[in-house]
Design a protein around this motif. Structure first.
Motif, short mmCIF file in Angstrom:
data_model
loop_
_atom_site.label_atom_id
_atom_site.label_comp_id
_atom_site.label_asym_id
_atom_site.label_seq_id
_atom_site.Cartn_x
_atom_site.Cartn_y
_atom_site.Cartn_z
N LEU A 199 0.87 -1.18 0.00
CA LEU A 199 0.00 0.00 0.00
C LEU A 199 0.91 1.23 0.00
O LEU A 199 1.83 1.32 0.81
CB LEU A 199 -0.90 0.00 1.24
N ASP A 200 0.66 2.18 -0.92
CA ASP A 200 1.52 3.36 -0.99
C ASP A 200 0.77 4.64 -0.65
O ASP A 200 -0.43 4.61 -0.34
CB ASP A 200 2.23 3.45 -2.34
N GLN A 201 1.47 5.77 -0.74
CA GLN A 201 0.90 7.06 -0.35
C GLN A 201 -0.27 7.48 -1.24
O GLN A 201 -1.11 8.26 -0.82
CB GLN A 201 1.98 8.16 -0.35
N ALA A 202 -0.35 6.97 -2.45
CA ALA A 202 -1.46 7.31 -3.34
C ALA A 202 -2.67 6.41 -3.11
O ALA A 202 -3.70 6.56 -3.77
CB ALA A 202 -1.00 7.20 -4.80
N GLY A 203 -2.54 5.45 -2.20
CA GLY A 203 -3.64 4.53 -1.93
C GLY A 203 -3.64 3.34 -2.87
O GLY A 203 -4.59 2.55 -2.86
N ALA A 204 -2.60 3.17 -3.67
CA ALA A 204 -2.51 2.04 -4.60
C ALA A 204 -2.24 0.77 -3.80
O ALA A 204 -1.28 0.67 -3.04
CB ALA A 204 -1.40 2.27 -5.62
#
Length: 156
Positions: free
Chosen positions: A138-143
């Motif tokens: 899970l990354d900062q862009a919500g991906a």
């Protein structure tokens, strides 16, 4: 005084009770077949349950990182004065992390930068058989991602 005793010499004996060996073997075979079907389903169910809890824990950790970002204006800094480098050791020990300690290890996939981060949940011993999703990310862009063989439904 004479005593007379009478004996029952008839062939009337009470019926014997119990199971024959054939009946016991049939029961053992049926239990074995049911176990062979039910156990893999149970294991799969437990893996899916742990995966869902790990996904929820990743979202909780992501929210913590975002709250930290609002204070420090960078993903790679933490602390009261934002002078401490953000590492996997800085991630808080939420209850979900403790509950899943034997199943998943939560950390950053790589060192966070000022503008980006990527969290990961790496399966441990109890979850090692989960090849469908394997490592969740899970990354900062919500991906949301997964490194398994069929990652399509891993975050549902």
């Amino acid at each position: 005084m004479t005593f007379t005793t009478t004996r029952n010499t008839g062939s009337h004996h009470p019926a014997q009770r119990g199971f024959t060996l054939v009946e016991l073997m049939i029961v053992v075979a049926i239990v074995g077949i049911l176990t062979a079907i039910a156990y893999p389903s149970y294991i799969s169910y437990m893996q899916k349950t742990r995966r869902s809890v790990a996904a929820a824990c990743m979202v909780e950790l992501s929210q913590w990182v975002e709250r930290n970002y609002t204070t420090c204006l960078a993903y790679n800094r933490t602390g009261a004065t934002c002078a401490t480098a953000m590492t996997s050791a800085a991630l808080p020990n939420f209850a979900c992390r403790n509950d899943l300690a034997g199943s998943y290890t939560f950390s950053f996939a790589a060192a966070p930068t000022a503008t980006a981060y990527s969290l990961q949940a790496v399966p441990g011993a109890a979850q090692a058989g989960d090849t469908t999703c394997a490592t969740l990310t899970l990354d900062q862009a919500g991906a949301k991602g997964a490194s398994g063989t069929t990652p399509v439904n891993c975050w549902k």
